[in-house]
Design a protein around this motif. Structure first.
Motif, PDB file in Angstrom:
ATOM      1  N   ILE A  88       5.658  -6.530  12.258  1.00 57.07           N
ATOM      2  CA  ILE A  88       6.420  -5.264  12.798  1.00 57.07           C
ATOM      3  C   ILE A  88       7.652  -5.621  13.606  1.00 57.07           C
ATOM      4  CG2 ILE A  88       6.392  -3.260  14.467  1.00 57.07           C
ATOM      5  CD1 ILE A  88       3.059  -4.487  13.435  1.00 57.07           C
ATOM      6  N   GLY A  89       8.756  -5.401  13.351  1.00 56.78           N
ATOM      7  CA  GLY A  89      10.086  -6.013  14.199  1.00 56.78           C
ATOM      8  C   GLY A  89      11.067  -5.039  13.821  1.00 56.78           C
ATOM      9  N   GLU A  90      12.271  -5.782  13.895  1.00 53.03           N
ATOM     10  CA  GLU A  90      13.489  -5.125  13.868  1.00 53.03           C
ATOM     11  C   GLU A  90      14.311  -5.860  12.648  1.00 53.03           C
ATOM     12  OE1 GLU A  90      16.135  -4.849  17.104  1.00 53.03           O
ATOM     13  OE2 GLU A  90      14.839  -3.489  18.291  1.00 53.03           O
ATOM     14  N   LEU A  91      14.774  -4.961  11.545  1.00 51.27           N
ATOM     15  CA  LEU A  91      15.659  -5.617  10.584  1.00 51.27           C
ATOM     16  C   LEU A  91      16.999  -4.776  10.717  1.00 51.27           C
ATOM     17  CD1 LEU A  91      15.797  -7.438   8.051  1.00 51.27           C
ATOM     18  CD2 LEU A  91      14.707  -5.736   6.719  1.00 51.27           C
ATOM     19  N   LEU A  92      17.968  -5.667  10.646  1.00 56.56           N
ATOM     20  CA  LEU A  92      19.693  -5.064  11.014  1.00 56.56           C
ATOM     21  C   LEU A  92      19.433  -3.775  12.156  1.00 56.56           C
ATOM     22  CD1 LEU A  92      20.182  -4.724   7.121  1.00 56.56           C
ATOM     23  CD2 LEU A  92      21.055  -6.536   8.864  1.00 56.56           C
ATOM     24  N   GLY A  93      18.508  -3.804  13.106  1.00 54.92           N
ATOM     25  CA  GLY A  93      18.538  -2.954  14.076  1.00 54.92           C
ATOM     26  C   GLY A  93      17.773  -1.758  13.760  1.00 54.92           C
ATOM     27  N   LYS A  94      16.930  -1.662  12.744  1.00 52.52           N
ATOM     28  CA  LYS A  94      16.027  -0.655  12.264  1.00 52.52           C
ATOM     29  C   LYS A  94      14.640  -0.959  12.496  1.00 52.52           C
ATOM     30  CE  LYS A  94      19.322   1.373   9.226  1.00 52.52           C
ATOM     31  NZ  LYS A  94      19.674   2.114   7.795  1.00 52.52           N
ATOM     32  N   ASN A  95      13.751  -0.316  13.045  1.00 54.48           N
ATOM     33  CA  ASN A  95      12.332  -0.583  13.131  1.00 54.48           C
ATOM     34  C   ASN A  95      11.698  -0.457  11.859  1.00 54.48           C
ATOM     35  OD1 ASN A  95      12.902  -0.898  15.789  1.00 54.48           O
ATOM     36  ND2 ASN A  95      12.363   1.223  16.230  1.00 54.48           N
ATOM     37  N   VAL A  96      10.752  -1.655  11.568  1.00 56.47           N
ATOM     38  CA  VAL A  96      10.394  -1.902  10.250  1.00 56.47           C
ATOM     39  C   VAL A  96       8.879  -2.387  10.346  1.00 56.47           C
ATOM     40  CG1 VAL A  96      10.542  -3.140   8.097  1.00 56.47           C
ATOM     41  CG2 VAL A  96      12.614  -2.366   8.962  1.00 56.47           C
ATOM     42  N   ILE A  97       7.800  -1.949   9.544  1.00 55.42           N
ATOM     43  CA  ILE A  97       6.741  -2.556   9.500  1.00 55.42           C
ATOM     44  C   ILE A  97       6.435  -3.157   8.001  1.00 55.42           C
ATOM     45  CG2 ILE A  97       5.589  -0.515   9.110  1.00 55.42           C
ATOM     46  CD1 ILE A  97       3.062  -1.472  10.462  1.00 55.42           C
ATOM     47  N   MET A  98       6.282  -4.249   8.093  1.00 53.32           N
ATOM     48  CA  MET A  98       5.851  -4.800   6.626  1.00 53.32           C
ATOM     49  C   MET A  98       4.383  -5.332   6.355  1.00 53.32           C
ATOM     50  SD  MET A  98       9.125  -7.445   6.020  1.00 53.32           S
ATOM     51  CE  MET A  98      10.827  -6.855   6.165  1.00 53.32           C
ATOM     52  N   MET A  99       3.782  -5.061   5.319  1.00 53.94           N
ATOM     53  CA  MET A  99       2.603  -5.486   4.814  1.00 53.94           C
ATOM     54  C   MET A  99       2.887  -7.053   4.334  1.00 53.94           C
ATOM     55  SD  MET A  99       0.245  -2.540   3.384  1.00 53.94           S
ATOM     56  CE  MET A  99      -0.967  -3.455   3.088  1.00 53.94           C
ATOM     57  N   GLN A 100       2.632  -8.107   4.900  1.00 53.54           N
ATOM     58  CA  GLN A 100       2.669  -9.157   4.249  1.00 53.54           C
ATOM     59  C   GLN A 100       1.240  -9.641   3.596  1.00 53.54           C
ATOM     60  OE1 GLN A 100       3.636 -12.416   7.108  1.00 53.54           O
ATOM     61  NE2 GLN A 100       5.023 -13.141   5.802  1.00 53.54           N
ATOM     62  N   GLY A 101       1.516  -9.083   2.544  1.00 51.51           N
ATOM     63  CA  GLY A 101       0.107  -9.198   1.438  1.00 51.51           C
ATOM     64  C   GLY A 101      -0.297  -7.887   1.198  1.00 51.51           C
ATOM     65  N   ARG A 102      -1.209  -7.444   0.432  1.00 58.07           N
ATOM     66  CA  ARG A 102      -1.624  -6.166   0.141  1.00 58.07           C
ATOM     67  C   ARG A 102      -3.279  -6.508  -0.527  1.00 58.07           C
ATOM     68  NH1 ARG A 102       1.820  -5.302  -4.259  1.00 58.07           N
ATOM     69  NH2 ARG A 102       2.446  -3.366  -3.653  1.00 58.07           N
ATOM     70  N   PHE A 103      -3.892  -5.236  -0.510  1.00 60.09           N
ATOM     71  CA  PHE A 103      -5.346  -5.190  -0.920  1.00 60.09           C
ATOM     72  C   PHE A 103      -5.462  -4.731  -2.485  1.00 60.09           C
ATOM     73  CE2 PHE A 103      -5.208  -3.424   3.286  1.00 60.09           C
ATOM     74  CZ  PHE A 103      -5.410  -4.735   4.059  1.00 60.09           C
ATOM     75  N   HIS A 104      -6.063  -5.256  -3.356  1.00 64.40           N
ATOM     76  CA  HIS A 104      -6.116  -4.968  -4.694  1.00 64.40           C
ATOM     77  C   HIS A 104      -7.523  -4.385  -5.110  1.00 64.40           C
ATOM     78  CE1 HIS A 104      -3.470  -8.198  -4.332  1.00 64.40           C
ATOM     79  NE2 HIS A 104      -2.727  -7.478  -5.554  1.00 64.40           N
ATOM     80  N   TYR A 105      -7.668  -3.327  -6.202  1.00 66.56           N
ATOM     81  CA  TYR A 105      -8.893  -2.783  -6.644  1.00 66.56           C
ATOM     82  C   TYR A 105      -9.844  -3.903  -7.040  1.00 66.56           C
ATOM     83  CZ  TYR A 105     -11.548   0.961  -9.114  1.00 66.56           C
ATOM     84  OH  TYR A 105     -12.413   1.824  -9.377  1.00 66.56           O
TER      85      TYR A 105
ATOM     86  N   LYS B 254      17.297 -13.464  -3.951  1.00 66.73           N
ATOM     87  CA  LYS B 254      17.947 -12.511  -4.575  1.00 66.73           C
ATOM     88  C   LYS B 254      17.333 -11.109  -4.043  1.00 66.73           C
ATOM     89  CE  LYS B 254      17.341 -11.143  -9.041  1.00 66.73           C
ATOM     90  NZ  LYS B 254      17.527 -11.478 -10.418  1.00 66.73           N
ATOM     91  N   PHE B 255      15.812 -11.351  -4.150  1.00 71.91           N
ATOM     92  CA  PHE B 255      14.877 -10.057  -3.899  1.00 71.91           C
ATOM     93  C   PHE B 255      15.227  -9.630  -2.273  1.00 71.91           C
ATOM     94  CE2 PHE B 255      10.988  -8.735  -2.083  1.00 71.91           C
ATOM     95  CZ  PHE B 255      10.668  -7.656  -2.572  1.00 71.91           C
ATOM     96  N   LYS B 256      15.151 -10.903  -1.506  1.00 68.70           N
ATOM     97  CA  LYS B 256      15.346 -10.528   0.224  1.00 68.70           C
ATOM     98  C   LYS B 256      16.597  -9.880   0.320  1.00 68.70           C
ATOM     99  CE  LYS B 256      15.568 -13.300   4.181  1.00 68.70           C
ATOM    100  NZ  LYS B 256      15.517 -14.810   4.850  1.00 68.70           N
ATOM    101  N   ASN B 257      17.867 -10.410  -0.250  1.00 72.62           N
ATOM    102  CA  ASN B 257      18.897  -9.887  -0.106  1.00 72.62           C
ATOM    103  C   ASN B 257      19.098  -8.427  -0.534  1.00 72.62           C
ATOM    104  OD1 ASN B 257      19.963 -11.984   1.482  1.00 72.62           O
ATOM    105  ND2 ASN B 257      20.829 -12.957  -0.573  1.00 72.62           N
ATOM    106  N   PHE B 258      18.302  -8.242  -1.521  1.00 73.46           N
ATOM    107  CA  PHE B 258      18.520  -6.728  -2.166  1.00 73.46           C
ATOM    108  C   PHE B 258      17.636  -5.751  -1.245  1.00 73.46           C
ATOM    109  CE2 PHE B 258      16.779  -4.045  -5.676  1.00 73.46           C
ATOM    110  CZ  PHE B 258      17.837  -3.328  -5.855  1.00 73.46           C
ATOM    111  N   ILE B 259      16.654  -6.173  -0.864  1.00 75.10           N
ATOM    112  CA  ILE B 259      15.891  -5.298   0.105  1.00 75.10           C
ATOM    113  C   ILE B 259      16.392  -5.143   1.387  1.00 75.10           C
ATOM    114  CG2 ILE B 259      13.500  -5.033   1.415  1.00 75.10           C
ATOM    115  CD1 ILE B 259      13.166  -4.662  -1.420  1.00 75.10           C
ATOM    116  N   ILE B 260      17.073  -6.094   2.040  1.00 76.90           N
ATOM    117  CA  ILE B 260      17.827  -5.928   3.146  1.00 76.90           C
ATOM    118  C   ILE B 260      19.065  -5.152   3.206  1.00 76.90           C
ATOM    119  CG2 ILE B 260      19.243  -7.364   4.767  1.00 76.90           C
ATOM    120  CD1 ILE B 260      17.592  -9.756   4.532  1.00 76.90           C
ATOM    121  N   ASN B 261      19.603  -5.009   2.106  1.00 76.66           N
ATOM    122  CA  ASN B 261      20.900  -4.487   2.033  1.00 76.66           C
ATOM    123  C   ASN B 261      20.522  -2.740   1.681  1.00 76.66           C
ATOM    124  OD1 ASN B 261      23.679  -5.626   1.949  1.00 76.66           O
ATOM    125  ND2 ASN B 261      22.365  -7.070   0.986  1.00 76.66           N
ATOM    126  N   ILE B 262      19.091  -2.825   1.141  1.00 81.52           N
ATOM    127  CA  ILE B 262      18.738  -1.103   0.718  1.00 81.52           C
ATOM    128  C   ILE B 262      18.406  -0.678   2.179  1.00 81.52           C
ATOM    129  CG2 ILE B 262      16.630   0.082  -0.162  1.00 81.52           C
ATOM    130  CD1 ILE B 262      16.857  -1.646  -2.487  1.00 81.52           C
TER     131      ILE B 262
END
Length: 271
Positions: free
Chosen positions: A66-83, A259-267
Motif C-alpha cells: 500500500i502506498g502512493e503512485l503519482l500522488g494517488k493512494n493505491v493498494i496492490m496485491m503482489q501475487g494472488r490466490f488460485h483455485y 512496458k507493462f509497468k509504464n502502461f499501468i502507471i500511465n493508466i
C-alpha cells in the motif's frame, strides 16, 4: 461471503495504514515488480491478515503493498490466490471485498495468459473486454449478503468501458500495440490440451488462463469498476510445436515488465 469475515480482515489492515486506497491492482505471475514503484509503501503479508489464504505459486510474493503512485493512494496485491491451489472460490473473492471496504473504487486485474488468437505473440498485452468462466464454479454461490451486493449481479459490462477507453488512449499516445480480446478461465494447474485450445478458439476465446474470473465476478458484485489486462506470456498448446512450462511464463513477463509497468502507471495517472 460473510461480511464479518471481510470486516475482520479490513480492520487489521486499517490499523496499520493511514491512507484510503482508491485504486486496487492485482499483479499476476512475473508482474510483481510494479509494486516497487510505490512511494511511502507499507507491506502487509497475506499470512498476517486474518482469514486470508496464502499464495503458494513461484513468482507471487504473497503480500499487500500500500502506498502512493503519482500522488494517488493505491493498494496492490503482489501475487494472488488460485483455485488450483485448493482455495475455495469464496476465498479467491475475499481480497477483492477487502479492497472494496478499504475504499477502493477502481480495480486493475492483471494476469499471465496463453495466447489462443494466432494474431497474438508472446509479450503482447491484451485488454480484456469479456470473459468465459470455464471453471464451472462461482464465488457467489451460497448465501448472499445484500449489504455487499445484489443476489443476481449483471455481468454485461463486467469490464468497465470507461477504463478500457482510458487504456486504449494510453496505448495510442505511447504507440503501444495493445490487443483486445476475450479471456477464458480454466482451473489448471495443468496447461490446456491442444484440443481444449481449439475448443477455446471456437468459443471465441483469445487468451486462456487460470485466474482473474473469480476476482472480477466479486468486483462486479460489489460495484467496483474493473480493468483487466493479460500479458500473453506464451502461445497456448498446439499453436507452436513446443512444450509449455511456467519458467517461460516468468521469463516472458520479465522481458515485457517495463512496458507493462509504464502502461499501468500511465493508466493510473488518468483514472
Amino acid at each position: 461471503m460473510d461480511k464479518n469475515t471481510i470486516i475482520e480482515s479490513v480492520d487489521y489492515i486499517k490499523n496499520i495504514i493511514d491512507i484510503v486506497p482508491k485504486i486496487g491492482i492485482i499483479l499476476g505471475s512475473g508482474l510483481g515488480e510494479l509494486a516497487d514503484a510505490l512511494e511511502k509503501k507499507i507491506v502487509i503479508k497475506y499470512s498476517d491478515v486474518p482469514n486470508m489464504p496464502v499464495s503458494t505459486v513461484k513468482g507471487h510474493a504473497g503480500q499487500f503493498v500500500i502506498g502512493e503512485l503519482l500522488g494517488k493512494n493505491v493498494i496492490m496485491m503482489q501475487g494472488r490466490f488460485h483455485y488450483y491451489e485448493g482455495n475455495s472460490m469464496e476465498n479467491l473473492s475475499l481480497p477483492v471485498y477487502v479492497m472494496k471496504y478499504l475504499g477502493v473504487e477502481n480495480l486493475i486485474v492483471t494476469n499471465a495468459a496463453g495466447g489462443v488468437n494466432t494474431d497474438f505473440n508472446p509479450g503482447d498485452l491484451m485488454l480484456i473486454k469479456d470473459h468465459i468462466n470455464f471453471a464451472f464454479n462461482n464465488p457467489l454461490i451460497g448465501r448472499n449478503d445484500e449489504k455487499i451486493g445484489t443476489r443476481f449481479p449483471d455481468m454485461s459490462c463486467a469490464y468497465n468501458k470507461e477504463l478500457i477507453s482510458i487504456a486504449k488512449g494510453i496505448s495510442n499516445k505511447f504507440n503501444l500495440d495493445v490487443k483486445e480480446g476475450i479471456y477464458l478461465m480454466m482451473t489448471g494447474p495443468c496447461y490446456e490440451t491442444p484440443a481444449e485450445i481449439r475448443m477455446t478458439r471456437i468459443l471465441g476465446g483469445d487468451a486462456v488462463g487460470m485466474s482473474t474470473v473469480p476476482e472480477v465476478i466479486a468486483a462486479d458484485h460489489c460495484n467496483l469498476k474493473v480493468l483487466g489486462i493479460s500479458c500473453i506470456t506464451n502461445m497456448a498448446a498446439g499453436i507452436l510445436d513446443k512444450p509449455l512450462n511456467h519458467a517461460e511464463v516468468v521469463e516472458t513477463s520479465n522481458k515485457v515488465k517495463d512496458k507493462f509497468k509504464n502502461f499501468i502507471i500511465n493508466i493510473v495517472k488518468e483514472i
